[in-house]
Design a protein around this motif. Structure first.
Motif, PDB file in Angstrom:
ATOM      1  N   LEU A  65     -28.229 -11.423   3.159  1.00  0.00           N
ATOM      2  CA  LEU A  65     -26.950 -11.235   2.654  1.00  0.00           C
ATOM      3  C   LEU A  65     -25.778 -12.207   3.305  1.00  0.00           C
ATOM      4  O   LEU A  65     -24.965 -12.572   2.444  1.00  0.00           O
ATOM      5  CB  LEU A  65     -26.473  -9.581   2.846  1.00  0.00           C
ATOM      6  CG  LEU A  65     -27.177  -8.697   2.256  1.00  0.00           C
ATOM      7  CD1 LEU A  65     -26.749  -7.435   2.515  1.00  0.00           C
ATOM      8  CD2 LEU A  65     -26.961  -9.169   0.664  1.00  0.00           C
ATOM      9  N   THR A  66     -25.924 -12.624   4.489  1.00  0.00           N
ATOM     10  CA  THR A  66     -25.076 -13.259   5.029  1.00  0.00           C
ATOM     11  C   THR A  66     -24.985 -14.693   4.567  1.00  0.00           C
ATOM     12  O   THR A  66     -23.883 -15.340   4.079  1.00  0.00           O
ATOM     13  CB  THR A  66     -24.997 -13.684   6.558  1.00  0.00           C
ATOM     14  OG1 THR A  66     -26.397 -13.120   6.965  1.00  0.00           O
ATOM     15  CG2 THR A  66     -24.102 -12.484   7.488  1.00  0.00           C
ATOM     16  N   GLU A  67     -26.213 -15.241   4.100  1.00  0.00           N
ATOM     17  CA  GLU A  67     -26.577 -16.435   3.628  1.00  0.00           C
ATOM     18  C   GLU A  67     -25.852 -16.559   2.236  1.00  0.00           C
ATOM     19  O   GLU A  67     -25.239 -17.588   1.878  1.00  0.00           O
ATOM     20  CB  GLU A  67     -27.949 -16.998   3.457  1.00  0.00           C
ATOM     21  CG  GLU A  67     -28.629 -17.455   4.844  1.00  0.00           C
ATOM     22  CD  GLU A  67     -29.194 -16.373   5.587  1.00  0.00           C
ATOM     23  OE1 GLU A  67     -28.586 -15.080   5.374  1.00  0.00           O
ATOM     24  OE2 GLU A  67     -29.937 -16.193   6.478  1.00  0.00           O
ATOM     25  N   LEU A  68     -26.009 -15.336   1.495  1.00  0.00           N
ATOM     26  CA  LEU A  68     -25.383 -15.395   0.024  1.00  0.00           C
ATOM     27  C   LEU A  68     -24.027 -15.369   0.265  1.00  0.00           C
ATOM     28  O   LEU A  68     -23.212 -16.197  -0.528  1.00  0.00           O
ATOM     29  CB  LEU A  68     -26.092 -13.943  -0.344  1.00  0.00           C
ATOM     30  CG  LEU A  68     -25.630 -13.698  -1.953  1.00  0.00           C
ATOM     31  CD1 LEU A  68     -26.645 -14.695  -2.822  1.00  0.00           C
ATOM     32  CD2 LEU A  68     -25.695 -12.033  -2.183  1.00  0.00           C
ATOM     33  N   TRP A  69     -23.372 -14.606   1.043  1.00  0.00           N
ATOM     34  CA  TRP A  69     -21.788 -14.488   1.287  1.00  0.00           C
ATOM     35  C   TRP A  69     -21.348 -15.865   1.585  1.00  0.00           C
ATOM     36  O   TRP A  69     -20.535 -16.518   0.964  1.00  0.00           O
ATOM     37  CB  TRP A  69     -21.626 -13.573   2.289  1.00  0.00           C
ATOM     38  CG  TRP A  69     -20.310 -13.390   2.913  1.00  0.00           C
ATOM     39  CD1 TRP A  69     -20.063 -13.473   4.200  1.00  0.00           C
ATOM     40  CD2 TRP A  69     -18.789 -13.341   2.361  1.00  0.00           C
ATOM     41  NE1 TRP A  69     -18.528 -13.485   4.545  1.00  0.00           N
ATOM     42  CE2 TRP A  69     -18.042 -13.249   3.441  1.00  0.00           C
ATOM     43  CE3 TRP A  69     -18.486 -13.505   0.932  1.00  0.00           C
ATOM     44  CZ2 TRP A  69     -16.658 -13.223   3.305  1.00  0.00           C
ATOM     45  CZ3 TRP A  69     -17.177 -13.457   0.722  1.00  0.00           C
ATOM     46  CH2 TRP A  69     -16.273 -13.473   1.785  1.00  0.00           C
ATOM     47  N   ARG A  70     -22.033 -16.661   2.652  1.00  0.00           N
ATOM     48  CA  ARG A  70     -21.473 -18.017   3.114  1.00  0.00           C
ATOM     49  C   ARG A  70     -21.835 -18.997   1.928  1.00  0.00           C
ATOM     50  O   ARG A  70     -20.892 -19.706   1.624  1.00  0.00           O
ATOM     51  CB  ARG A  70     -22.381 -18.424   4.055  1.00  0.00           C
ATOM     52  CG  ARG A  70     -22.358 -17.811   5.481  1.00  0.00           C
ATOM     53  CD  ARG A  70     -22.664 -18.600   6.596  1.00  0.00           C
ATOM     54  NE  ARG A  70     -22.576 -18.163   8.239  1.00  0.00           N
ATOM     55  CZ  ARG A  70     -23.736 -17.534   8.523  1.00  0.00           C
ATOM     56  NH1 ARG A  70     -24.976 -17.384   8.118  1.00  0.00           N
ATOM     57  NH2 ARG A  70     -23.074 -16.851   9.563  1.00  0.00           N
ATOM     58  N   GLY A  71     -22.785 -18.863   1.048  1.00  0.00           N
ATOM     59  CA  GLY A  71     -23.011 -19.589   0.146  1.00  0.00           C
ATOM     60  C   GLY A  71     -22.254 -19.466  -1.297  1.00  0.00           C
ATOM     61  O   GLY A  71     -21.770 -20.520  -2.002  1.00  0.00           O
ATOM     62  N   LEU A  72     -21.679 -18.344  -1.360  1.00  0.00           N
ATOM     63  CA  LEU A  72     -21.053 -18.075  -2.611  1.00  0.00           C
ATOM     64  C   LEU A  72     -19.566 -17.850  -2.540  1.00  0.00           C
ATOM     65  O   LEU A  72     -18.624 -18.030  -3.375  1.00  0.00           O
ATOM     66  CB  LEU A  72     -21.530 -16.690  -3.340  1.00  0.00           C
ATOM     67  CG  LEU A  72     -22.969 -16.664  -3.794  1.00  0.00           C
ATOM     68  CD1 LEU A  72     -23.167 -15.420  -4.302  1.00  0.00           C
ATOM     69  CD2 LEU A  72     -23.147 -17.895  -4.758  1.00  0.00           C
ATOM     70  N   ARG A  73     -19.071 -17.574  -1.238  1.00  0.00           N
ATOM     71  CA  ARG A  73     -17.604 -17.185  -1.045  1.00  0.00           C
ATOM     72  C   ARG A  73     -16.501 -18.350  -1.459  1.00  0.00           C
ATOM     73  O   ARG A  73     -15.564 -18.004  -1.862  1.00  0.00           O
ATOM     74  CB  ARG A  73     -17.252 -16.789   0.240  1.00  0.00           C
ATOM     75  CG  ARG A  73     -17.560 -17.653   1.479  1.00  0.00           C
ATOM     76  CD  ARG A  73     -17.698 -17.210   2.755  1.00  0.00           C
ATOM     77  NE  ARG A  73     -17.836 -18.247   3.731  1.00  0.00           N
ATOM     78  CZ  ARG A  73     -18.007 -17.809   5.062  1.00  0.00           C
ATOM     79  NH1 ARG A  73     -17.773 -16.493   5.405  1.00  0.00           N
ATOM     80  NH2 ARG A  73     -18.327 -18.865   5.873  1.00  0.00           N
ATOM     81  N   GLU A  74     -17.160 -19.855  -1.761  1.00  0.00           N
ATOM     82  CA  GLU A  74     -16.133 -20.690  -1.870  1.00  0.00           C
ATOM     83  C   GLU A  74     -15.806 -20.709  -3.344  1.00  0.00           C
ATOM     84  O   GLU A  74     -14.872 -21.297  -3.854  1.00  0.00           O
ATOM     85  CB  GLU A  74     -16.995 -22.164  -1.781  1.00  0.00           C
ATOM     86  CG  GLU A  74     -17.659 -22.510  -0.544  1.00  0.00           C
ATOM     87  CD  GLU A  74     -16.521 -22.571   0.559  1.00  0.00           C
ATOM     88  OE1 GLU A  74     -15.412 -22.934   0.191  1.00  0.00           O
ATOM     89  OE2 GLU A  74     -16.878 -22.346   1.792  1.00  0.00           O
ATOM     90  N   PHE A  75     -16.813 -20.170  -4.334  1.00  0.00           N
ATOM     91  CA  PHE A  75     -16.406 -19.973  -5.532  1.00  0.00           C
ATOM     92  C   PHE A  75     -15.751 -19.095  -6.102  1.00  0.00           C
ATOM     93  O   PHE A  75     -14.973 -18.971  -7.170  1.00  0.00           O
ATOM     94  CB  PHE A  75     -17.914 -19.618  -6.444  1.00  0.00           C
ATOM     95  CG  PHE A  75     -18.965 -20.741  -6.185  1.00  0.00           C
ATOM     96  CD1 PHE A  75     -18.655 -22.107  -6.355  1.00  0.00           C
ATOM     97  CD2 PHE A  75     -20.075 -20.288  -5.483  1.00  0.00           C
ATOM     98  CE1 PHE A  75     -19.574 -23.005  -6.504  1.00  0.00           C
ATOM     99  CE2 PHE A  75     -21.058 -21.313  -5.097  1.00  0.00           C
ATOM    100  CZ  PHE A  75     -20.933 -22.673  -5.710  1.00  0.00           C
TER     101      PHE A  75
END
Ligand code: SAM
Ligand code: SF4
Ligand code: SF4
Length: 332
Positions: free
Chosen positions: A174-184
């Protein structure tokens, strides 16, 4: 102001425009149930764009300010930008958004924006191709959804991301997902819900939002944000760089008390709850020649009689056996 039996106003209308989908998410339309022989709604029975616009105008006259297009997968509905421009032209609509799996956005985002769509919520459950492919039932790569998100941003649409969290399925990264998507844009983590009748839901597969938050906080401090308005379903947080995170805790912290949403299926059945067993047919009277005043009166009476609070009653006796409307009919 139009209020239901618990004093809740009618503010949001979700319009499902098709029950078809180009994915088979295990928690929504599992492939073993929605297989090649599945009978989708006959096209001839779908509300036309004129009919959807007419009903939407009546709802707006009754207090609705936000419209959200959903499905099934709404981008599969032919000529969708035409519907968007009709809805965008209704005076009193303050927000026009769509929930989508994003796959067709590279083709459609520009036309949707030009037609008056303001925002999209794109669903993406994992950045791991294996995990996402399994969850969407068809092995589709997360890159396809990322391409859709990028197309939406390029077109000038606002973007939020929805992630359904299933314990033991997509909760490991979940943290990888959050780090990867939060820019969008804001990322919203949704507890897996017992919608429909086929997704094999049980409490063990729900990862409570409290646990999601604890895991995400490992990626950096999160500050709670005050609710921006009544009926807001997500509890919001911000990280130190200003990225927004939302937790939608439909199972562990139900928000029925503030639920201001009505849902209209693609064939014109009005549902006053995501977990309703039965809806109210508006297409019948509409096609039988009911006037706007008649339809308004019917909708008013339905909303005034509304007592739904399923998520607060979930654990009460008898609810587990309840037959509910399918998510693909009313779109979440
Ligand atoms: N096809 C579009 C999409 O997936 O975004 C729109 C319709 S879909 C039914 C609307 C939203 O409901 C999606 O964000 C999806 O992830 C969510 N959803 C579907 N089944 C769910 C479930 N069992 N629990 C929680 N959310 C669910
Ligand atoms: Fe299709 Fe959306 Fe349901 Fe997934 S969640 S099966 S994309 S309607
Ligand atoms: Fe609204 Fe029904 Fe969900 Fe409660 S369970 S928040 S009434 S849709």
């Amino acid at each position: 102001m139009l209020l239901d039996q618990w004093g809740r106003p009618l503010r949001d209308l979700r319009l499902s425009v098709t029950d078809r989908c180009n994915l088979r998410c295990t928690y929504c339309m599992p492939a073993e149930v929605f297989g090649p022989d599945h009978a989708f709604l006959p096209r001839a029975e779908l509300l036309s764009f004129e009919e959807i616009e007419r009903l939407a105008r009546i709802f707006v006259g009754l207090g609705v300010e936000k419209l959200r297009i959903t499905g099934g997968e709404p981008t599969l509905r032919r000529d969708l930008p035409d519907l968007i421009s009709r809805l965008a032209g209704i005076a009193g609509v303050r927000d026009l958004a769509m929930t989508t799996n994003g796959l067709l956005l590279p083709r459609l985002a520009g036309d949707l924006k030009a037609a008056g769509l303001a925002r999209v919520t794109v669903s993406l459950d994992s950045l791991d191709p294996q995990v996402f492919g399994q969850m969407n039932g068809l092995g589709v790569s997360p890159q396809k959804v990322l391409d859709g998100i990028e197309a939406a941003l390029r077109a000038g649409l606002g973007v939020k991301i929805n992630t359904v969290v299933k314990r033991g399925v997509n909760d490991a990264h979940l943290t990888e997902l959050w780090r990867g998507l939060r820019e969008f844009g804001p990322v919203r983590f949704i507890e897996f819900m017992d919608v429909g009748n086929h997704n094999g839901w049980n409490m063990d597969s729900v990862l409570p939002s409290g646990e999601v938050l604890a895991r995400l906080a490992e990626a950096g401090p999160l500050t709670p944000l005050a609710p921006a308005q009544r009926g807001e379903v997500a509890t919001r947080y911000r990280d130190t760089e200003g990225h927004e995170l939302g937790l939608i805790s439909s199972v562990t912290a139900p928000f029925c008390g503030d639920c201001t949403r009505a849902r209209l299926s693609a064939v014109g059945v009005l549902y006053t709850c995501l977990f309703a067993g039965q809806g109210h047919d508006l297409r019948g009277p509409l096609q039988a020649g009911a006037s706007d005043t008649d339809l308004r009166g019917q909708i008013q009476a339905i909303w005034q009689g509304r007592r739904d609070r399923y998520s607060e009653e979930r654990s009460e006796a008898g609810n587990a056996e309840r037959v509910k409307v399918e998510m693909s009919h009313i779109g979440g």
